[in-house]
Design a protein around this motif. Structure first.
Motif, PDB file in Angstrom:
ATOM      1  N   TRP A  77       2.669  24.082 -35.390  1.00 45.30           N
ATOM      2  CA  TRP A  77       3.906  24.210 -34.624  1.00 45.30           C
ATOM      3  C   TRP A  77       4.026  25.576 -33.967  1.00 45.30           C
ATOM      4  CZ3 TRP A  77       7.187  21.182 -32.431  1.00 45.30           C
ATOM      5  CH2 TRP A  77       8.436  21.669 -32.021  1.00 45.30           C
ATOM      6  N   ASP A  78       4.289  25.566 -32.638  1.00 43.12           N
ATOM      7  CA  ASP A  78       4.567  26.813 -31.927  1.00 43.12           C
ATOM      8  C   ASP A  78       5.783  26.679 -31.026  1.00 43.12           C
ATOM      9  OD1 ASP A  78       3.664  25.225 -29.882  1.00 43.12           O
ATOM     10  OD2 ASP A  78       2.037  26.543 -29.255  1.00 43.12           O
ATOM     11  N   GLY A  79       6.474  25.548 -31.118  1.00 53.42           N
ATOM     12  CA  GLY A  79       7.662  25.347 -30.309  1.00 53.42           C
ATOM     13  C   GLY A  79       7.394  24.921 -28.889  1.00 53.42           C
ATOM     14  N   GLY A  80       6.133  24.737 -28.512  1.00 53.48           N
ATOM     15  CA  GLY A  80       5.787  24.363 -27.144  1.00 53.48           C
ATOM     16  C   GLY A  80       5.932  22.874 -26.886  1.00 53.48           C
ATOM     17  N   VAL A  81       5.882  22.513 -25.604  1.00 51.68           N
ATOM     18  CA  VAL A  81       6.036  21.104 -25.215  1.00 51.68           C
ATOM     19  C   VAL A  81       4.937  20.222 -25.816  1.00 51.68           C
ATOM     20  CG1 VAL A  81       6.024  19.512 -23.250  1.00 51.68           C
ATOM     21  CG2 VAL A  81       7.330  21.633 -23.122  1.00 51.68           C
ATOM     22  N   PRO A  82       3.640  20.591 -25.725  1.00 54.53           N
ATOM     23  CA  PRO A  82       2.615  19.738 -26.331  1.00 54.53           C
ATOM     24  C   PRO A  82       2.810  19.552 -27.836  1.00 54.53           C
ATOM     25  CG  PRO A  82       1.611  21.265 -24.788  1.00 54.53           C
ATOM     26  CD  PRO A  82       3.031  21.717 -24.972  1.00 54.53           C
ATOM     27  N   ALA A  83       3.217  20.616 -28.546  1.00 54.74           N
ATOM     28  CA  ALA A  83       3.458  20.496 -29.989  1.00 54.74           C
ATOM     29  C   ALA A  83       4.611  19.543 -30.266  1.00 54.74           C
ATOM     30  CB  ALA A  83       3.738  21.874 -30.595  1.00 54.74           C
ATOM     31  N   ALA A  84       5.674  19.624 -29.447  1.00 51.40           N
ATOM     32  CA  ALA A  84       6.816  18.732 -29.625  1.00 51.40           C
ATOM     33  C   ALA A  84       6.410  17.283 -29.394  1.00 51.40           C
ATOM     34  CB  ALA A  84       7.938  19.125 -28.670  1.00 51.40           C
ATOM     35  N   ARG A  85       5.601  17.044 -28.373  1.00 55.79           N
ATOM     36  CA  ARG A  85       5.121  15.683 -28.120  1.00 55.79           C
ATOM     37  C   ARG A  85       4.257  15.184 -29.270  1.00 55.79           C
ATOM     38  NH1 ARG A  85       3.629  16.288 -21.682  1.00 55.79           N
ATOM     39  NH2 ARG A  85       5.737  15.906 -20.903  1.00 55.79           N
TER      40      ARG A  85
ATOM     41  N   LEU B 235      -4.862  14.801 -42.155  1.00 54.44           N
ATOM     42  CA  LEU B 235      -4.646  14.679 -40.723  1.00 54.44           C
ATOM     43  C   LEU B 235      -3.922  15.915 -40.197  1.00 54.44           C
ATOM     44  CD1 LEU B 235      -4.659  12.790 -38.140  1.00 54.44           C
ATOM     45  CD2 LEU B 235      -2.335  12.145 -38.834  1.00 54.44           C
ATOM     46  N   ILE B 236      -4.420  16.465 -39.104  1.00 57.72           N
ATOM     47  CA  ILE B 236      -3.762  17.566 -38.410  1.00 57.72           C
ATOM     48  C   ILE B 236      -3.024  17.000 -37.199  1.00 57.72           C
ATOM     49  CG2 ILE B 236      -4.165  19.627 -36.999  1.00 57.72           C
ATOM     50  CD1 ILE B 236      -6.510  20.308 -38.858  1.00 57.72           C
ATOM     51  N   VAL B 237      -1.828  17.496 -36.959  1.00 59.72           N
ATOM     52  CA  VAL B 237      -1.037  17.118 -35.781  1.00 59.72           C
ATOM     53  C   VAL B 237      -0.870  18.371 -34.936  1.00 59.72           C
ATOM     54  CG1 VAL B 237       1.215  16.320 -34.963  1.00 59.72           C
ATOM     55  CG2 VAL B 237       0.176  15.275 -37.007  1.00 59.72           C
ATOM     56  N   MET B 238      -1.244  18.312 -33.669  1.00 56.71           N
ATOM     57  CA  MET B 238      -1.220  19.525 -32.855  1.00 56.71           C
ATOM     58  C   MET B 238      -1.055  19.198 -31.375  1.00 56.71           C
ATOM     59  SD  MET B 238      -5.305  20.495 -32.861  1.00 56.71           S
ATOM     60  CE  MET B 238      -5.244  21.464 -31.343  1.00 56.71           C
ATOM     61  N   GLY B 239      -0.548  20.172 -30.623  1.00 58.35           N
ATOM     62  CA  GLY B 239      -0.500  20.055 -29.182  1.00 58.35           C
ATOM     63  C   GLY B 239      -1.823  20.454 -28.575  1.00 58.35           C
ATOM     64  N   GLY B 240      -2.183  19.809 -27.476  1.00 57.09           N
ATOM     65  CA  GLY B 240      -3.398  20.144 -26.753  1.00 57.09           C
ATOM     66  C   GLY B 240      -3.045  20.955 -25.520  1.00 57.09           C
ATOM     67  N   TYR B 241      -3.474  22.203 -25.483  1.00 51.12           N
ATOM     68  CA  TYR B 241      -3.098  23.107 -24.403  1.00 51.12           C
ATOM     69  C   TYR B 241      -4.254  23.301 -23.440  1.00 51.12           C
ATOM     70  CZ  TYR B 241       1.060  24.183 -27.115  1.00 51.12           C
ATOM     71  OH  TYR B 241       2.250  24.077 -27.791  1.00 51.12           O
ATOM     72  N   GLY B 242      -3.912  23.421 -22.177  1.00 52.28           N
ATOM     73  CA  GLY B 242      -4.915  23.672 -21.155  1.00 52.28           C
ATOM     74  C   GLY B 242      -4.240  24.079 -19.873  1.00 52.28           C
TER      75      GLY B 242
ATOM     76  N   THR C 127     -12.676  19.965 -38.605  1.00 49.76           N
ATOM     77  CA  THR C 127     -13.241  19.400 -39.836  1.00 49.76           C
ATOM     78  C   THR C 127     -12.356  18.289 -40.394  1.00 49.76           C
ATOM     79  OG1 THR C 127     -12.089  21.169 -41.071  1.00 49.76           O
ATOM     80  CG2 THR C 127     -14.414  21.528 -40.509  1.00 49.76           C
ATOM     81  N   VAL C 128     -11.172  18.099 -39.809  1.00 51.02           N
ATOM     82  CA  VAL C 128     -10.202  17.096 -40.249  1.00 51.02           C
ATOM     83  C   VAL C 128      -9.754  16.301 -39.030  1.00 51.02           C
ATOM     84  CG1 VAL C 128      -7.913  16.766 -41.294  1.00 51.02           C
ATOM     85  CG2 VAL C 128      -9.388  18.629 -42.083  1.00 51.02           C
ATOM     86  N   PRO C 129      -9.598  14.989 -39.130  1.00 49.79           N
ATOM     87  CA  PRO C 129      -9.090  14.230 -37.980  1.00 49.79           C
ATOM     88  C   PRO C 129      -7.792  14.856 -37.457  1.00 49.79           C
ATOM     89  CG  PRO C 129      -9.830  12.714 -39.681  1.00 49.79           C
ATOM     90  CD  PRO C 129      -9.885  14.092 -40.288  1.00 49.79           C
ATOM     91  N   ALA C 130      -7.646  14.833 -36.139  1.00 43.81           N
ATOM     92  CA  ALA C 130      -6.474  15.491 -35.529  1.00 43.81           C
ATOM     93  C   ALA C 130      -5.846  14.590 -34.482  1.00 43.81           C
ATOM     94  CB  ALA C 130      -6.879  16.816 -34.897  1.00 43.81           C
ATOM     95  N   LEU C 131      -4.529  14.411 -34.596  1.00 43.74           N
ATOM     96  CA  LEU C 131      -3.761  13.758 -33.543  1.00 43.74           C
ATOM     97  C   LEU C 131      -3.335  14.853 -32.577  1.00 43.74           C
ATOM     98  CD1 LEU C 131      -1.104  10.997 -33.810  1.00 43.74           C
ATOM     99  CD2 LEU C 131      -0.636  13.047 -32.435  1.00 43.74           C
ATOM    100  N   ILE C 132      -3.732  14.720 -31.318  1.00 42.67           N
ATOM    101  CA  ILE C 132      -3.512  15.758 -30.311  1.00 42.67           C
ATOM    102  C   ILE C 132      -2.768  15.169 -29.134  1.00 42.67           C
ATOM    103  CG2 ILE C 132      -4.618  17.574 -28.953  1.00 42.67           C
ATOM    104  CD1 ILE C 132      -7.150  17.139 -30.642  1.00 42.67           C
TER     105      ILE C 132
END
Length: 275
Positions: A159-167, A240-247, A268-273
């Motif tokens: 979590w960083d409070g950004g739009v991708p993280a919120a999504r 499972l990791i949940v994260m925003g994808g930034y670019g 190293t862990v499946p991630a929902l991005i």
């Protein structure tokens, strides 16, 4: 709700672990699952020399055979678990095939992709980035070292409070509802942060959904944030990791942000991005 899933299958590297993860997920959520194999032509044979066209035709035939094999593997696994499914494939030059898969991926609740492996490159490696930035839908990236179905007991939210993280948090709600433990990691957030986008505010938001989460605040240099997250995931046996994808956009390409690229390369862990 996760009722319509797709798994994007490479045809030039082993896909067994990716298939196992996809069918286990479809079984867990009682979802429909499509297996999509993407076969590329390296060059349009209409503009190639006669000799090059012969070579490309032979390579193409081999790729088509490999696609049939991996789709058979997918269908066997789906039938074994009684999962409603369909098997699809695209056959075209790279830009057209990628565009077709990206457009197709916009209608799925979740697209399951393989993490690129720099030691064993695949023609489909760039699909993970293309679908993340071009579909408007979340991706679930499965590490190439994965050898077991995806678990949902322990979920870690970045979590960083950004739009991708919120999504990403919103897209991950079906997983969070199945989790026994939810951890939230905020890197370089002040210990007394209480703003509307702080990890404290996120915990309160999840609590209104009857989801309990515990916070973790870490310090790390910008170049080492992905390693700090993965180290925490290892400490807590995260499933499972949940994260925003930034670019950021450069002409028609999206270039991965530093932390996102680090996660893509070191996962190293499946991630929902989500983007």
């Amino acid at each position: 709700m996760l009722k319509d899933l797709a798994v994007l299958l490479p045809v030039d590297r082993p896909a067994g672990a990716l298939i196992d993860c996809a069918v286990s997920l479809a079984s867990l959520f009682e979802s429909h699952l499509d297996g999509v194999a993407c076969v590329y032509q390296t060059l349009n044979p209409m503009i190639a020399s006669e000799a090059a066209a012969v070579v490309m035709a032979a390579e193409y035939d081999t790729s088509v055979e490999k696609a049939a094999i991996v789709l058979d593997q997918f269908e066997i696994a789906a039938r074994r678990l009684g999962i409603p499914h369909d098997a699809k494939s695209t056959f075209n030059v790279s830009y057209a095939a990628t565009r077709a898969v990206t457009e197709m991926s916009r209608l799925y609740d979740l697209n399951i992709v393989a993490q690129p492996d720099r030691s064993n490159p695949s023609q489909a490696d760039f699909l993970s980035e293309t679908v993340l930035f071009g579909s408007g839908r979340p991706v679930l990236m499965v590490p190439y070292i994965t050898r077991s179905p995806i678990g949902t007991d322990r979920v870690l939210i970045c979590w960083d409070g950004g739009v991708p993280a919120a999504r990403a948090v919103h897209d991950a709600i079906p997983f969070l509802r199945k989790a026994k433990t939810i951890d939230i990691v905020a890197v370089n957030e002040s210990e007394d942060a209480t703003s509307e986008i702080s990890s404290t505010a996120l915990i309160a938001h999840l609590a209104r959904r009857d989801l309990s989460a515990r916070p973790h605040r870490l310090k790390a240099d910008a170049s080492n944030i992905h390693n700090a997250i993965l180290s925490l995931a290892a400490d807590y046996n995260t499933d499972l990791i949940v994260m925003g994808g930034y670019g950021h956009s450069r002409l028609r390409e999206f270039i991965l942000g530093g932390t996102t690229r680090g996660m893509f390369e070191s996962l190293t862990v499946p991630a929902l991005i989500s983007h």
